[in-house]
Design a protein around this motif. Structure first.
Motif, PDB file in Angstrom:
ATOM      1  N   CYS A 113       0.858  -1.193   0.000  1.00 33.73           N
ATOM      2  CA  CYS A 113       0.000   0.000   0.000  1.00 33.73           C
ATOM      3  C   CYS A 113       0.886   1.233   0.000  1.00 33.73           C
ATOM      4  CB  CYS A 113      -0.909  -0.042   1.241  1.00 33.73           C
ATOM      5  SG  CYS A 113      -1.740   1.504   1.641  1.00 33.73           S
ATOM      6  N   ASP A 114       0.950   1.914  -1.133  1.00 27.14           N
ATOM      7  CA  ASP A 114       1.825   3.073  -1.266  1.00 27.14           C
ATOM      8  C   ASP A 114       1.462   4.191  -0.299  1.00 27.14           C
ATOM      9  OD1 ASP A 114       3.247   1.808  -3.251  1.00 27.14           O
ATOM     10  OD2 ASP A 114       2.148   2.753  -4.902  1.00 27.14           O
ATOM     11  N   LYS A 115       0.150   4.437  -0.134  1.00 26.89           N
ATOM     12  CA  LYS A 115      -0.266   5.515   0.758  1.00 26.89           C
ATOM     13  C   LYS A 115      -0.002   5.177   2.226  1.00 26.89           C
ATOM     14  CE  LYS A 115      -3.680   7.942  -2.069  1.00 26.89           C
ATOM     15  NZ  LYS A 115      -5.082   8.459  -2.144  1.00 26.89           N
ATOM     16  N   CYS A 116      -0.027   3.878   2.540  1.00 24.88           N
ATOM     17  CA  CYS A 116       0.332   3.455   3.904  1.00 24.88           C
ATOM     18  C   CYS A 116       1.805   3.745   4.144  1.00 24.88           C
ATOM     19  CB  CYS A 116       0.061   1.968   4.111  1.00 24.88           C
ATOM     20  SG  CYS A 116      -1.654   1.469   3.882  1.00 24.88           S
ATOM     21  N   ASN A 117       2.634   3.418   3.150  1.00 18.28           N
ATOM     22  CA  ASN A 117       4.071   3.681   3.247  1.00 18.28           C
ATOM     23  C   ASN A 117       4.341   5.172   3.413  1.00 18.28           C
ATOM     24  OD1 ASN A 117       4.477   0.944   2.820  1.00 18.28           O
ATOM     25  ND2 ASN A 117       4.907   1.176   0.644  1.00 18.28           N
ATOM     26  N   SER A 118       3.605   5.978   2.656  1.00 15.00           N
ATOM     27  CA  SER A 118       3.787   7.427   2.715  1.00 15.00           C
ATOM     28  C   SER A 118       3.360   7.993   4.064  1.00 15.00           C
ATOM     29  CB  SER A 118       2.980   8.085   1.590  1.00 15.00           C
ATOM     30  OG  SER A 118       3.039   9.488   1.672  1.00 15.00           O
ATOM     31  N   ALA A 119       2.284   7.456   4.626  1.00 20.73           N
ATOM     32  CA  ALA A 119       1.744   7.968   5.895  1.00 20.73           C
ATOM     33  C   ALA A 119       2.655   7.643   7.069  1.00 20.73           C
ATOM     34  CB  ALA A 119       0.356   7.392   6.137  1.00 20.73           C
ATOM     35  N   LYS A 120       3.414   6.571   6.945  1.00 25.71           N
ATOM     36  CA  LYS A 120       4.228   6.087   8.059  1.00 25.71           C
ATOM     37  C   LYS A 120       5.162   7.158   8.613  1.00 25.71           C
ATOM     38  CE  LYS A 120       8.434   3.766   8.982  1.00 25.71           C
ATOM     39  NZ  LYS A 120       9.814   3.998   8.523  1.00 25.71           N
ATOM     40  N   GLY A 121       5.840   7.883   7.740  1.00 26.30           N
ATOM     41  CA  GLY A 121       6.771   8.913   8.198  1.00 26.30           C
ATOM     42  C   GLY A 121       6.071   9.991   9.001  1.00 26.30           C
ATOM     43  N   GLY A 122       4.851  10.347   8.586  1.00 23.71           N
ATOM     44  CA  GLY A 122       4.094  11.357   9.316  1.00 23.71           C
ATOM     45  C   GLY A 122       3.702  10.890  10.706  1.00 23.71           C
ATOM     46  N   PHE A 123       3.257   9.646  10.811  1.00 25.58           N
ATOM     47  CA  PHE A 123       2.877   9.111  12.120  1.00 25.58           C
ATOM     48  C   PHE A 123       4.092   8.986  13.031  1.00 25.58           C
ATOM     49  CE2 PHE A 123      -1.186   7.910  10.206  1.00 25.58           C
ATOM     50  CZ  PHE A 123      -2.051   8.143  11.272  1.00 25.58           C
ATOM     51  N   GLU A 124       5.214   8.538  12.473  1.00 31.78           N
ATOM     52  CA  GLU A 124       6.435   8.438  13.282  1.00 31.78           C
ATOM     53  C   GLU A 124       6.857   9.810  13.799  1.00 31.78           C
ATOM     54  OE1 GLU A 124       9.344   4.763  12.232  1.00 31.78           O
ATOM     55  OE2 GLU A 124       9.287   6.366  10.757  1.00 31.78           O
TER      56      GLU A 124
END
Length: 267
Positions: A113-124
């Motif tokens: 999931c590309d958008k999941c990968n992208s969101a990860k940095g924001g959540f971290e």
């Protein structure tokens, strides 16, 4: 004397072997050198892959996973039931064993999931850097819980449906309630989430269900004069601000969702 001659003959044979096969030794040395050289890259790649795996989005989200294993008795199913019951009662009835407090993000993710990968940095970034901000405002501490839509069951179930499809069918009431509650949400009114995305959530439609679908579940005191429960839903994480740091801008968006600011602000 016979013994000494035997010993002497033995060492003589060894010397002849060394002398006659001396040409092999350089080849062995060269072979060892090339062997080491050719093994460096695979070793380096293996270490690199291990590091990438350790920092991957999947690894990050697995920390917060509630599993679909167990059907009605699964952690994912129990939590979803308790959120629904809490929304019905307008009171937090979520078992303390989940350790989620009164406010948390519920995030539906998938491995590919590309958008999941992208969101990860924001959540971290949000988790690591924004805690001091919202703790000063006496906000609830950050909590995230994830459900993997592509979780594979190994419990011997003979159902043709995936674990997540079964989960959707069991919790139609929850998704109908969530979908119905966000039609009038500021984020939808401000164009943050489309009608079709809300309909896919409301209908628990496995064909159109998007990842990451992220729900802010809020039973905090700040919601006392408003509907408690799933207060906002967004698909993917936007970038807000102009810090030049993509993860920081995504974290700002998550912070705005958490505190009901920006597109999430209620008049």
């Amino acid at each position: 004397m016979i013994v000494l001659r035997a010993i002497g003959a033995f060492f003589a044979k060894i010397w002849r072997w060394i002398r006659e096969t001396a040409w092999v030794q350089p080849l062995l040395i060269v072979g060892i050198i090339f062997g080491v050289m050719f093994s460096i890259k695979p070793i380096y790649n293996a270490i690199k892959d291990a590091k990438a795996k350790a920092s991957s989005a999947e690894t990050y989200y697995r920390q917060f996973q509630v599993s679909l294993a167990g059907g009605d008795e699964s952690q994912a199913s129990k939590l979803t039931n308790q959120i629904y019951e809490s929304m019905e009662a307008q009171e937090n009835k979520i078992d303390s064993s989940f350790g989620l407090g009164n406010k948390f993000f519920l995030m539906y993710v998938a491995e590919d999931c590309d958008k999941c990968n992208s969101a990860k940095g924001g959540f971290e970034y949000f988790e690591e850097n924004f805690s001091s901000i919202y703790s000063k405002d006496n906000e609830e501490p950050f909590h995230l819980v994830t459900i993997f839509t592509d979780e594979v069951m190994t419990d011997g179930s003979d159902s043709d449906e995936t674990a997540f499809v079964q989960y959707l069918h069991k919790h139609v009431d929850f998704f109908e309630k969530v979908g119905g509650s966000i039609w009038d949400s500021p984020y939808h009114v401000n164009g943050g989430i489309s009608d079709s995305d809300i309909e896919a959530i409301q209908e628990a439609d496995e064909e159109n269900f998007l990842t990451p679908t992220i729900m802010l579940v809020d039973f905090s005191e700040s919601r006392a004069d408003d509907a408690m429960g799933v207060s906002d839903v967004f698909v993917g994480v936007e970038e807000v601000g102009s810090s030049g740091n993509s993860d920081a801008n995504k974290a700002e968006f998550i912070y705005q969702a958490w505190t009901h600011q920006g597109k999430f602000e209620r008049n």
